[in-house]
Design a protein around this motif. Structure first.
Motif, PDB file in Angstrom:
ATOM      1  N   MET A 198       0.847  -1.194   0.000  1.00 56.05           N
ATOM      2  CA  MET A 198       0.000   0.000   0.000  1.00 56.05           C
ATOM      3  C   MET A 198       0.878   1.238   0.000  1.00 56.05           C
ATOM      4  O   MET A 198       2.035   1.198   0.410  1.00 56.05           O
ATOM      5  N   PRO A 199       0.346   2.367  -0.450  1.00 60.72           N
ATOM      6  CA  PRO A 199       1.143   3.599  -0.435  1.00 60.72           C
ATOM      7  C   PRO A 199       1.439   4.016   1.009  1.00 60.72           C
ATOM      8  O   PRO A 199       0.567   3.885   1.879  1.00 60.72           O
ATOM      9  N   LYS A 200       2.632   4.498   1.223  1.00 59.01           N
ATOM     10  CA  LYS A 200       2.999   4.913   2.584  1.00 59.01           C
ATOM     11  C   LYS A 200       2.053   6.007   3.083  1.00 59.01           C
ATOM     12  O   LYS A 200       1.714   6.064   4.259  1.00 59.01           O
ATOM     13  N   ALA A 201       1.621   6.833   2.149  1.00 62.49           N
ATOM     14  CA  ALA A 201       0.748   7.945   2.544  1.00 62.49           C
ATOM     15  C   ALA A 201      -0.584   7.456   3.121  1.00 62.49           C
ATOM     16  O   ALA A 201      -1.296   8.215   3.765  1.00 62.49           O
ATOM     17  N   ASN A 202      -0.909   6.197   2.874  1.00 63.45           N
ATOM     18  CA  ASN A 202      -2.170   5.680   3.401  1.00 63.45           C
ATOM     19  C   ASN A 202      -2.015   5.017   4.774  1.00 63.45           C
ATOM     20  O   ASN A 202      -2.977   4.468   5.312  1.00 63.45           O
ATOM     21  N   GLU A 203      -0.833   5.093   5.338  1.00 65.20           N
ATOM     22  CA  GLU A 203      -0.581   4.374   6.586  1.00 65.20           C
ATOM     23  C   GLU A 203      -1.589   4.717   7.677  1.00 65.20           C
ATOM     24  O   GLU A 203      -2.001   3.868   8.459  1.00 65.20           O
ATOM     25  N   GLY A 204      -2.002   6.003   7.662  1.00 66.95           N
ATOM     26  CA  GLY A 204      -2.957   6.446   8.683  1.00 66.95           C
ATOM     27  C   GLY A 204      -4.259   5.669   8.637  1.00 66.95           C
ATOM     28  O   GLY A 204      -4.898   5.442   9.674  1.00 66.95           O
ATOM     29  N   ASP A 205      -4.666   5.234   7.454  1.00 66.84           N
ATOM     30  CA  ASP A 205      -5.939   4.519   7.318  1.00 66.84           C
ATOM     31  C   ASP A 205      -5.934   3.174   8.034  1.00 66.84           C
ATOM     32  O   ASP A 205      -6.989   2.605   8.299  1.00 66.84           O
ATOM     33  N   LEU A 206      -4.719   2.679   8.319  1.00 63.56           N
ATOM     34  CA  LEU A 206      -4.642   1.359   8.957  1.00 63.56           C
ATOM     35  C   LEU A 206      -5.327   1.362  10.323  1.00 63.56           C
ATOM     36  O   LEU A 206      -5.780   0.325  10.791  1.00 63.56           O
ATOM     37  N   ARG A 207      -5.391   2.546  10.912  1.00 65.19           N
ATOM     38  CA  ARG A 207      -6.027   2.639  12.235  1.00 65.19           C
ATOM     39  C   ARG A 207      -7.462   2.125  12.218  1.00 65.19           C
ATOM     40  O   ARG A 207      -7.958   1.635  13.208  1.00 65.19           O
ATOM     41  N   ASP A 208      -8.140   2.246  11.056  1.00 66.00           N
ATOM     42  CA  ASP A 208      -9.544   1.811  10.972  1.00 66.00           C
ATOM     43  C   ASP A 208      -9.671   0.291  10.957  1.00 66.00           C
ATOM     44  O   ASP A 208     -10.762  -0.244  11.079  1.00 66.00           O
ATOM     45  N   ILE A 209      -8.566  -0.382  10.739  1.00 68.32           N
ATOM     46  CA  ILE A 209      -8.640  -1.838  10.590  1.00 68.32           C
ATOM     47  C   ILE A 209      -8.439  -2.484  11.959  1.00 68.32           C
ATOM     48  O   ILE A 209      -7.529  -2.129  12.692  1.00 68.32           O
ATOM     49  N   PRO A 210      -9.335  -3.400  12.300  1.00 68.86           N
ATOM     50  CA  PRO A 210      -9.260  -4.007  13.634  1.00 68.86           C
ATOM     51  C   PRO A 210      -7.878  -4.600  13.904  1.00 68.86           C
ATOM     52  O   PRO A 210      -7.255  -5.167  13.002  1.00 68.86           O
ATOM     53  N   LEU A 211      -7.452  -4.465  15.139  1.00 73.52           N
ATOM     54  CA  LEU A 211      -6.083  -4.802  15.509  1.00 73.52           C
ATOM     55  C   LEU A 211      -5.736  -6.259  15.213  1.00 73.52           C
ATOM     56  O   LEU A 211      -4.698  -6.556  14.633  1.00 73.52           O
ATOM     57  N   HIS A 212      -6.649  -7.159  15.575  1.00 73.78           N
ATOM     58  CA  HIS A 212      -6.292  -8.580  15.405  1.00 73.78           C
ATOM     59  C   HIS A 212      -6.110  -8.910  13.930  1.00 73.78           C
ATOM     60  O   HIS A 212      -5.351  -9.783  13.556  1.00 73.78           O
ATOM     61  N   LEU A 213      -6.795  -8.152  13.091  1.00 68.50           N
ATOM     62  CA  LEU A 213      -6.665  -8.371  11.665  1.00 68.50           C
ATOM     63  C   LEU A 213      -5.341  -7.813  11.192  1.00 68.50           C
ATOM     64  O   LEU A 213      -4.627  -8.416  10.390  1.00 68.50           O
ATOM     65  N   ARG A 214      -5.007  -6.644  11.738  1.00 70.12           N
ATOM     66  CA  ARG A 214      -3.756  -6.004  11.371  1.00 70.12           C
ATOM     67  C   ARG A 214      -2.593  -6.913  11.718  1.00 70.12           C
ATOM     68  O   ARG A 214      -1.634  -7.014  10.996  1.00 70.12           O
ATOM     69  N   SER A 215      -2.724  -7.607  12.854  1.00 65.75           N
ATOM     70  CA  SER A 215      -1.579  -8.420  13.268  1.00 65.75           C
ATOM     71  C   SER A 215      -1.540  -9.754  12.511  1.00 65.75           C
ATOM     72  O   SER A 215      -0.522 -10.406  12.472  1.00 65.75           O
ATOM     73  N   SER A 216      -2.659 -10.142  11.901  1.00 59.42           N
ATOM     74  CA  SER A 216      -2.624 -11.407  11.175  1.00 59.42           C
ATOM     75  C   SER A 216      -2.224 -11.231   9.708  1.00 59.42           C
ATOM     76  O   SER A 216      -2.123 -12.199   8.984  1.00 59.42           O
ATOM     77  N   MET A 217      -2.017  -9.985   9.281  1.00 54.67           N
ATOM     78  CA  MET A 217      -1.567  -9.738   7.912  1.00 54.67           C
ATOM     79  C   MET A 217      -0.319  -8.875   7.977  1.00 54.67           C
ATOM     80  O   MET A 217      -0.070  -8.239   8.988  1.00 54.67           O
ATOM     81  N   ARG A 218       0.432  -8.851   6.855  1.00 55.07           N
ATOM     82  CA  ARG A 218       1.586  -7.942   6.862  1.00 55.07           C
ATOM     83  C   ARG A 218       1.331  -6.802   5.900  1.00 55.07           C
ATOM     84  O   ARG A 218       0.867  -7.016   4.782  1.00 55.07           O
ATOM     85  N   PHE A 219       1.630  -5.630   6.355  1.00 55.01           N
ATOM     86  CA  PHE A 219       1.423  -4.453   5.521  1.00 55.01           C
ATOM     87  C   PHE A 219       2.761  -3.896   5.089  1.00 55.01           C
ATOM     88  O   PHE A 219       3.698  -3.836   5.868  1.00 55.01           O
ATOM     89  N   HIS A 220       2.854  -3.535   3.828  1.00 56.92           N
ATOM     90  CA  HIS A 220       4.109  -3.024   3.284  1.00 56.92           C
ATOM     91  C   HIS A 220       3.872  -1.638   2.715  1.00 56.92           C
ATOM     92  O   HIS A 220       3.517  -1.488   1.550  1.00 56.92           O
ATOM     93  N   PRO A 221       4.044  -0.621   3.526  1.00 56.67           N
ATOM     94  CA  PRO A 221       3.862   0.744   3.021  1.00 56.67           C
ATOM     95  C   PRO A 221       5.028   1.083   2.093  1.00 56.67           C
ATOM     96  O   PRO A 221       6.180   0.892   2.477  1.00 56.67           O
ATOM     97  N   CYS A 222       4.752   1.557   0.891  1.00 55.01           N
ATOM     98  CA  CYS A 222       5.816   1.866  -0.072  1.00 55.01           C
ATOM     99  C   CYS A 222       5.711   3.299  -0.554  1.00 55.01           C
ATOM    100  O   CYS A 222       4.612   3.832  -0.673  1.00 55.01           O
ATOM    101  N   GLU A 223       6.873   3.868  -0.862  1.00 59.49           N
ATOM    102  CA  GLU A 223       6.881   5.227  -1.401  1.00 59.49           C
ATOM    103  C   GLU A 223       7.243   5.232  -2.868  1.00 59.49           C
ATOM    104  O   GLU A 223       6.960   6.200  -3.562  1.00 59.49           O
ATOM    105  N   THR A 224       7.856   4.165  -3.321  1.00 59.26           N
ATOM    106  CA  THR A 224       8.287   4.130  -4.724  1.00 59.26           C
ATOM    107  C   THR A 224       7.870   2.810  -5.358  1.00 59.26           C
ATOM    108  O   THR A 224       7.608   1.822  -4.660  1.00 59.26           O
ATOM    109  N   VAL A 225       7.833   2.839  -6.694  1.00 56.79           N
ATOM    110  CA  VAL A 225       7.487   1.628  -7.420  1.00 56.79           C
ATOM    111  C   VAL A 225       8.557   0.555  -7.181  1.00 56.79           C
ATOM    112  O   VAL A 225       8.242  -0.634  -7.081  1.00 56.79           O
ATOM    113  N   ASP A 226       9.805   0.986  -7.031  1.00 56.36           N
ATOM    114  CA  ASP A 226      10.863   0.015  -6.751  1.00 56.36           C
ATOM    115  C   ASP A 226      10.571  -0.777  -5.481  1.00 56.36           C
ATOM    116  O   ASP A 226      10.756  -1.991  -5.423  1.00 56.36           O
TER     117      ASP A 226
END
Ligand SMILES: Nc1ncnc2c1ncn2[C@@H]1O[C@H](COP(=O)(O)OP(=O)(O)OP(=O)(O)O)[C@@H](O)[C@H]1O
Ligand SMILES: [Mg+2]
Length: 823
Positions: A750-778
């Motif tokens: 996901m775009p790094k700029a969207n990191e704030g939106d993660l707060r809306d996602i329930p914690l147990h779900l957040r911990s059962s998935m991995r999120f990769h905030p990215c700033e570049t296509v690389d």
């Protein structure tokens, strides 16, 4: 009449018979009843003596045993003509009055005696007397016309020659006060006597005039009421005649309406209109077409709850309890409702103290619940009504296209009806229900006027007090109604309406939530619905989890409830036939009841492929994943297929440009890029994929295809890119993540700029998935490609990149998709 006095001279002392409340005058013959010993003794004495007795009035008629001082000094001397003893000891005596006498002294023994002297009548001035006499006759005649004296007496009086006698008789027959009558007796001079009686007659005449006036007024009042009554009765009779003399129930029909209307306590304006219609009905032949129209109208009017309301339960604790009882989670919604209650309660208390206008108490925002299907929007509205202690009505707005759907048809139309709002009010039976305006986003428009304009008036607290349905033709006060709206697609709600409402968003449920809802609410509900007891059917958690992931794919829980219902039904049958006593459903046994799984999570059994990346999208009915496939074949140019919107096409071009400009670094063969047909396909049904958020997935798919490096199948990505390779933010992250999770994805790019939106996602779900905030296509490529950026930047053998890559067809997905998605 012979004067008995002339024959019997007046003795010096006579027995006295006191009388109460009356005076008799000379020349009259009268019965006198005596019951007091005092009187009876006096009568006996008179009988034994000269047969002369003095009749004299008591000054106070309440004195029982009068002394001389209690009697007037002037009385009437009478001859006793006859005496009769009654069996009860009282005595009746007939006397002829002979003369006015003055008492000089009373004496009291066993009875009263009086020393008396005769009073001689003086004529007075003869001319004056004549004038007075004429006046007396005339006045008497007018007073007599008042009808207070019997005709015989009137004639007797009019035939009197002697003015004194005439005056006496008038005084006797009219209803004068005792003092006045006594004064007439005492008036010795004739002119005085006549004048006195004239004065009395004058007063009498005035009294009679006033009396007549009062009588006339009373009569007028009665007449008015009676007139209406008579007219109505007459009308009934006429109608009866016209209908051939049958029962005449129809006249009573209008009466029945009248009675109902009286009981309603309608506002004046409304009452006037209704009365008018009732009167029209009463005048009409009952079989007339028009009569049935009026009848329907009056039935509507009398059945509306003009003054009926339910008492609000404003106990916040109790309400919270009821809300929790029916719905799991939905904390934001429940909180909002409880706040609403608290505010309402404070307002009411202030209004009770007079600090706030009563009309203000009901003012509040109109809530609109938005979100995917089956997440409880409609059903929580019902619980809200329950927690408030109000009636609940649901008004489906889907397909309402005309203004008349909301506001009704004018009565001039055949088959006219009130609009849905008034119909809802009648169903509720109270004027303060909770009205759910279901699916406001599905309002249509037509040439018949815009229903949303009418809804505006319904929802506007400044106007809805006077909401006028065309059919009713009079205002109905909607200000006490609590309106709640629901919508799947908030963007489709007419903006003016949206402006008046406060949006509460419902989001999709994640698996854990669904599991809880199933265990706590859906299963118990389905048990009851299918006649099962709690110990007769249970599910293991694993069974429910499999049911959720393999048999349903939805944002809400509607299908889940249906599937549980299916299992419950089948179990009920097995129990009813005696096959088993109770059933515990495990995950292995699900297909026994439900058949083959309908959905297999995307990632399951799938492998990393070249040229296939996983993107994410969301629609108002929930998020999901999609696949972007790229193949490189001999030919020329960029070909895009799948329902790609303009924005997606631009993303594809940008991806290609990025690949070209980084060809060196990524070890891509530039000539090959130029001389191939590059085909990008997004095989996702009929979704017009607008919304710039599939750039990441496209560039990954393209570079994978060109480089021959496979993409990890457990990674899904969302985000947009620039030509220079920056990774940009997108919307709807939460729904996308929930959708990806349902599809079995473990890693989210996901775009790094969207990191704030993660707060809306329930914690147990957040911990059962991995999120990769990215700033570049690389950075995106580093996560998404097998081997990461390193694999891409390492020179590969010519074979790797040169092979024509055509990915195996990606597995088609069967999930429900709706229009309006953005990828
Ligand atoms: N949080 C929850 N707790 C308990 N039951 C729920 C919950 N959410 C939904 N349900 C149940 O799911 C079913 C479907 O919900 P409902 O009809 O309210 O959905 P909706 O949001 O109105 O959907 P639509 O947009 O399609 O009208 C109902 O039986 C409801 O009781
Ligand atoms: Mg609904």
């Amino acid at each position: 009449m012979p004067n008995p006095l002339s024959s019997t001279p007046l003795p010096a002392t006579v027995p006295v018979c006191p009388v109460r409340g009356s005076v008799i005058y000379p020349t009259m013959v009268q019965h006198i009843d005596a019951s007091r010993a005092l009187s009876i003794k006096a009568i006996e004495a008179a009988l034994n003596g000269d047969k002369v007795i003095l009749i004299v009035s008591q000054r106070d008629k309440d004195v029982d045993d009068p002394q001389g001082a209690d009697l007037y000094d002037v009385g009437t001397a009478c001859n006793v003509l006859r005496v009769r003893k009654n069996p009860d000891g009282t005595v009746q005596m007939l006397v002829a009055a002979t003369a006015r006498v003055r008492v000089t002294r009373y004496e009291r023994g066993e009875y009263l005696t009086a020393a008396v002297e005769a009073l001689e009548t003086e004529p007075g001035d003869p001319v004056e007397l004549r004038a007075l006499t004429r006046e007396l006759r005339e006045k008497f005649e007018t007073v007599a016309q008042g009808g207070r004296i019997g005709a015989e007496s009137v004639q007797a009086i009019q035939s009197k020659e002697d003015p004194g006698e005439m005056a006496d008789h008038i005084a006797f027959h009219l209803d004068f006060k005792l003092e006045d009558k006594q004064a007439v007796l005492e008036a010795v001079r004739l002119t005085d006597r006549v004048r006195r009686v004239l004065t009395l007659l004058d007063t009498e005449q005035e009294v009679q005039a006033v009396q007549a006036r009062i009588r006339a007024q009373v009569k007028e009042e009665i007449d008015k009421n009676q007139r209406e009554y008579y007219l109505r009765e007459q009308m009934k009779v006429i109608q009866k005649e016209l209908q051939g003399g049958d029962d005449g129930d129809e006249g009573d029909e209008a009466e029945a309406f009248r009675a109902k209307i009286e009981a309603l306590g309608l506002p004046a304006e409304v009452k006037k209109e209704v009365d008018r219609e009732v009167n029209r009905l009463a005048r009409m032949h009952p079989d007339a077409a028009e009569a049935s129209v009026i009848r329907t109208y009056l039935t509507w009017m009398t059945e509306l709850p003009w003054n009926v309301r339910s008492e609000d339960r404003l106990d916040v604790g109790e309400a919270a309890h009821i809300l929790d009882e029916d719905h799991y989670g939905l904390e934001k919604v429940k909180d909002r409702v409880l706040e609403f209650l608290a505010v309402r309660r404070l307002r009411r208390e202030r209004a009770e103290r007079g600090e706030l206008d009563a009309a203000e108490v009901n003012k509040g925002p109109i809530l609109v619940f938005t979100g995917p299907p089956g997440v409880g929007k409609t059903s929580i509205a019902q619980s809200i009504a329950k927690s408030l202690g109000r009636k609940y009505v649901r008004i489906a707005l889907g397909g309402a296209r005309d203004e008349s759907d909301i506001r009704g048809h004018r009565r001039t139309y055949i088959g006219a009806m009130p609009g849905r709002i008034i119909q809802g009010i009648r169903t509720a039976g109270t004027k303060n229900p909770v009205i759910l305006l279901d699916e406001v986003d599905k309002l249509g428009t037509s040439y018949q006027g815009d229903p949303s304009a009418a809804l505006l008036e319904v929802l506007d607290p400044a106007q809805n007090q006077h909401f006028t349905d065309h059919y009713l033709g009079v205002p109905f006060d909607l200000s006490e109604v609590m309106f709640i709206a629901t919508a799947n697609y908030p963007e489709q709600i007419p903006p003016a309406l949206m402006d008046r409402m406060e949006v509460i968003e419902f989001s999709s449920y994640i698996e854990q939530e669904k599991l809880e809802i199933a265990k706590r609410y859906l299963l118990p509900r389905q048990l009851t619905a299918n006649g099962l007891k709690a110990n007769q059917l249970s599910f293991t958690d694993a069974a429910l989890e499999r049911l959720i992931s393999h048999y349903t794919r939805e944002a809400g829980v509607r299908n889940l409830e249906r599937e549980i219902g299916t299992v419950a039904r089948k179990v009920a049958r097995r129990i009813a036939t005696g096959e088993v006593k109770r059933v515990k459903v495990t995950d292995k046994e699900l297909d026994r009841y439900l058949g083959q799984p309908r959905f297999v999570p995307e990632s399951e059994g799938q492998e990393d492929k070249v040229g296939v990346s996983t993107g994410m999208f969301y629609t108002p009915v929930g998020g999901d994943i999609l696949f972007v496939e790229t193949s490189v074949m001999p030919g020329k140019g960029l070909v895009l297929t799948g329902q790609l919107g303009d924005v997606m096409k631009e993303s594809a071009r940008a991806a290609l440009t990025y690949a070209k400009s980084n060809a060196e670094r990524f070890h891509l063969d530039r000539d090959r890029i130029e001389n191939s047909e590059i085909h990008i396909h997004v095989p996702a049904g009929a979704i017009p994929k607008e919304g710039p958020s599939a750039g990441g997935a496209m560039v990954t798919s393209l570079i994978s295809a060109l480089s021959g490096i496979p993409v990890r199948h457990d990674v899904a990505m969302t985000g947009e890119m620039t030509l220079t390779g920056r990774y940009l933010p997108i919307g709807g992250l939460k729904e996308k993540v929930l959708g990806a999770r349902r599809a079995g994805i473990k890693h989210i790019i996901m775009p790094k700029a969207n990191e704030g939106d993660l707060r809306d996602i329930p914690l147990h779900l957040r911990s059962s998935m991995r999120f990769h905030p990215c700033e570049t296509v690389d950075q995106v490529l580093d996560v998404a490609l097998v081997g990461g950026l390193k694999a891409l930047e390492t020179p590969r053998g010519p074979a790797a990149g040169a092979a024509e890559t055509a990915p195996p067809p990606a597995k088609r997905r069967t999930s429900r998709r709706s229009p309006g998605a953005s990828a």
